[in-house]
Enzyme design. Structure first.
Site, short mmCIF file in Angstrom:
data_model
loop_
_atom_site.label_atom_id
_atom_site.label_comp_id
_atom_site.label_asym_id
_atom_site.label_seq_id
_atom_site.Cartn_x
_atom_site.Cartn_y
_atom_site.Cartn_z
N HIS A 88 0.87 -1.19 0.00
CA HIS A 88 0.00 0.00 0.00
C HIS A 88 0.90 1.23 0.00
O HIS A 88 1.47 1.60 1.01
CB HIS A 88 -0.90 0.01 1.25
CG HIS A 88 -1.87 1.15 1.28
ND1 HIS A 88 -3.21 0.99 1.50
CD2 HIS A 88 -1.69 2.49 1.13
CE1 HIS A 88 -3.82 2.16 1.48
NE2 HIS A 88 -2.91 3.10 1.26
N HIS A 114 1.62 5.30 -1.66
CA HIS A 114 1.26 6.49 -2.45
C HIS A 114 2.53 7.08 -3.05
O HIS A 114 3.43 7.47 -2.31
CB HIS A 114 0.57 7.54 -1.56
CG HIS A 114 -0.69 7.03 -0.95
ND1 HIS A 114 -1.93 7.19 -1.55
CD2 HIS A 114 -0.91 6.35 0.19
CE1 HIS A 114 -2.85 6.62 -0.79
NE2 HIS A 114 -2.27 6.10 0.27
N LEU A 115 2.58 7.10 -4.38
CA LEU A 115 3.78 7.62 -5.04
C LEU A 115 3.55 8.97 -5.70
O LEU A 115 4.48 9.58 -6.20
CB LEU A 115 4.31 6.61 -6.06
CG LEU A 115 5.05 5.42 -5.45
CD1 LEU A 115 5.31 4.34 -6.49
CD2 LEU A 115 6.35 5.86 -4.79
N ARG A 116 2.28 9.42 -5.72
CA ARG A 116 1.96 10.73 -6.32
C ARG A 116 2.40 10.78 -7.78
O ARG A 116 2.57 9.75 -8.43
CB ARG A 116 2.58 11.89 -5.51
CG ARG A 116 2.40 11.80 -4.00
CD ARG A 116 0.96 11.69 -3.59
NE ARG A 116 0.82 11.88 -2.14
CZ ARG A 116 -0.19 11.41 -1.42
NH1 ARG A 116 -1.15 10.70 -1.98
NH2 ARG A 116 -0.25 11.65 -0.13
N ASN A 139 -5.05 7.32 -5.95
CA ASN A 139 -5.76 8.57 -5.60
C ASN A 139 -5.00 9.82 -6.04
O ASN A 139 -4.70 10.69 -5.26
CB ASN A 139 -6.08 8.63 -4.10
CG ASN A 139 -4.85 8.61 -3.20
OD1 ASN A 139 -3.82 8.07 -3.58
ND2 ASN A 139 -4.96 9.20 -2.03
N HIS A 164 -10.48 1.16 1.80
CA HIS A 164 -10.23 2.14 2.87
C HIS A 164 -11.42 2.03 3.81
O HIS A 164 -12.50 2.50 3.52
CB HIS A 164 -10.11 3.57 2.30
CG HIS A 164 -9.78 4.57 3.38
ND1 HIS A 164 -8.56 5.18 3.50
CD2 HIS A 164 -10.52 5.02 4.42
CE1 HIS A 164 -8.55 5.96 4.57
NE2 HIS A 164 -9.73 5.89 5.14
N ASP A 186 1.50 2.45 3.53
CA ASP A 186 0.67 3.64 3.39
C ASP A 186 1.53 4.90 3.47
O ASP A 186 1.07 5.94 3.96
CB ASP A 186 -0.46 3.67 4.42
CG ASP A 186 -1.52 4.73 4.08
OD1 ASP A 186 -1.59 5.14 2.90
OD2 ASP A 186 -2.25 5.15 4.99
N HIS A 217 3.20 14.26 1.70
CA HIS A 217 2.63 15.59 1.45
C HIS A 217 3.75 16.57 1.73
O HIS A 217 4.61 16.31 2.59
CB HIS A 217 1.48 15.89 2.42
CG HIS A 217 0.26 15.05 2.17
ND1 HIS A 217 -0.69 15.38 1.24
CD2 HIS A 217 -0.15 13.90 2.74
CE1 HIS A 217 -1.65 14.45 1.25
NE2 HIS A 217 -1.34 13.54 2.15
N ALA A 267 -3.77 14.68 5.65
CA ALA A 267 -3.56 13.38 6.31
C ALA A 267 -2.54 12.59 5.51
O ALA A 267 -2.65 12.48 4.29
CB ALA A 267 -4.88 12.63 6.36
C1 NCD Z 1 -3.46 8.99 2.13
C2 NCD Z 1 -2.98 10.04 1.13
O1 NCD Z 1 -2.41 11.05 1.56
O2 NCD Z 1 -3.13 9.83 -0.07
N1 NCD Z 1 -3.50 9.58 3.44
C3 NCD Z 1 -3.44 8.93 4.62
O3 NCD Z 1 -3.58 9.59 5.66
N2 NCD Z 1 -3.23 7.66 4.68
C4 NCD Z 1 -4.77 8.45 1.72
C5 NCD Z 1 -5.17 7.21 2.47
O4 NCD Z 1 -4.58 6.13 2.29
O5 NCD Z 1 -6.09 7.29 3.28
ZN ZN Z 2 -3.20 5.07 1.68
#
Ligand code: NCD
Ligand code: ZN
Length: 364
Positions: A14, A16-18, A42, A137, A248, A252, A264
């Site tokens: 899981h 997030h690589l943006r 996302n 989620h 996860d 940011h 978040a």
């Molecule tokens: C994630 C994000 O920033 O894309 N944020 C997080 O707090 N985990 C989104 C997500 O996995 O809920």
């Molecule tokens: Zn996530």
């Protein structure tokens, strides 16, 4: 006492690589310890169709250093208008490995998520028949449900009815944070699994709120009270094949977190693996580390485990992790485990190729 441990290279189930400059800035951090990652969809706009996923994967692959064979396992973002045929063909062609359900408004960039799950039923039915896993989620978004209860309420009011309606559907309860979630997965049979993050193994809600508000510990689902953290540790170290690491890691810009309405997300890609090793060591469970970080996820997703290995060593002095990673669009603050981490990863192929690389060197 174990001082050195060689395990199969881990996967991050899981991540997030943006996109764009931020993606190019954070990606090297995941390459240092992991071989594959399940890439969250996302973006803005989200990765909804097969074509979106192919294009996003191409951008990610183009950002890899030459010769690096890291594998991006793509996901699609489920919407109420997702085409079942598109999903099934993307899965059976190997373009995507899973579909992600975000309840609309539950978290960062989830506005296009599902408001009424009944409207996504035809896609979910098609996925169940095709064997395509659903990553969830697991939080309701109702304003009248307390934020600390949103996972438990989701399990009862959305997840259990969904799984009763579609018993063949393979579901991963992402970033589980509660004892209720752990119990649900443990008793749920072989079609349900959960990812657990490094940070939820290390922090509880006091870390966020006691003695000052700490935005870099704010993520969703929000960390819960200590008893829940202990349940997560028990699940992760238990050897149960239906629990595995999904960091996860959710970068940011520091400025977007240190503000009146901070985003978040916790950025743990640089140090998630040594942090998890430390938790396992502290609980006399290093013999279960490989299962949690390198074997169980591959098993649930029915993929071969990685052939290469990684060696971790326990050092005399605690690691000094970089406090931030610089990117052209701003710095990103790195997860602070808040406790000494003595484990380091050796034989880092990327760093070996890039002597003097700025980020992360002081932890290796
Ligand atoms: C994630 C994000 O920033 O894309 N944020 C997080 O707090 N985990 C989104 C997500 O996995 O809920
Ligand atoms: Zn996530």
């Amino acid at each position: 006492m174990i001082q050195k441990l060689t395990i199969r290279r881990p996967d991050d189930w899981h991540l997030h690589l943006r996109d764009g400059e931020l993606m190019r800035g954070v990606l090297p951090e995941s390459l240092r310890h992991f071989s594959r990652a399940l890439v969250m969809p996302n973006l803005v706009p989200p990765v909804v169709t097969t074509d979106d996923a192919i294009r996003y994967r191409r951008r990610l692959e183009n950002a890899l250093p030459a010769g690096n064979d890291f594998r991006f396992l793509m996901t699609l973002y489920l919407t109420e208008t997702t085409d079942p045929l598109d999903v099934v063909s993307a899965y059976s062609d190997g373009v995507v490995s899973a579909v992600k359900l975000y309840p609309a408004g539950a978290t960062t960039n989830s506005d296009s998520g599902v408001r009424n799950i009944a409207r996504a039923m035809s896609v979910l039915e098609a996925m169940a028949s095709a064997g395509c896993p659903l990553c969830v989620h697991g939080e309701v978004t109702d304003h009248d449900v307390d934020i600390f209860d949103r996972e438990a309420v989701f399990i009862e009011s959305v997840l259990e009815p969904l799984r009763r309606a579609l018993p063949d559907l393979k579901v991963i309860l992402e970033h589980v944070t509660t004892r209720e979630g752990v119990d649900y997965v443990e008793s749920g049979g072989d079609r349900i699994a959960a990812t657990i993050t490094a940070h939820h193994l290390l922090i509880n809600r006091n870390h966020i709120l006691a003695g000052g508000v700490r935005p870099h510990y704010y993520c969703l689902p929000v960390a819960k009270r200590e008893a829940h953290r202990i349940s997560l540790i028990e699940a992760a170290t238990s050897g149960n094949p239906r629990f595995f690491l999904g960091t996860d890691s959710a970068p940011h810009r520091t400025a977007d977190k240190e503000t009146h309405s901070g985003c978040a997300g916790i950025f743990s890609a640089p140090n998630a693996l040594p942090c998890v090793a430390q938790v396992f060591d502290d609980h006399d469970a290093l013999d279960q580390l490989e299962a949690f970080v390198s074997l169980n996820g591959a098993g649930f997703y029915r993929m071969p485990v990685n052939r290469p290995t990684i060696t971790l060593t326990r050092r005399q002095n605690p690691a000094v992790f970089p406090s931030l990673i610089k990117t052209p669009v701003g710095s990103v603050t790195v997860f602070d485990p808040g406790t000494p981490v003595f484990w380091r990863c050796e034989n880092d192929p990327l760093e070996a190729k890039k002597p003097g690389a700025e980020s992360g060197l002081n932890m290796l």
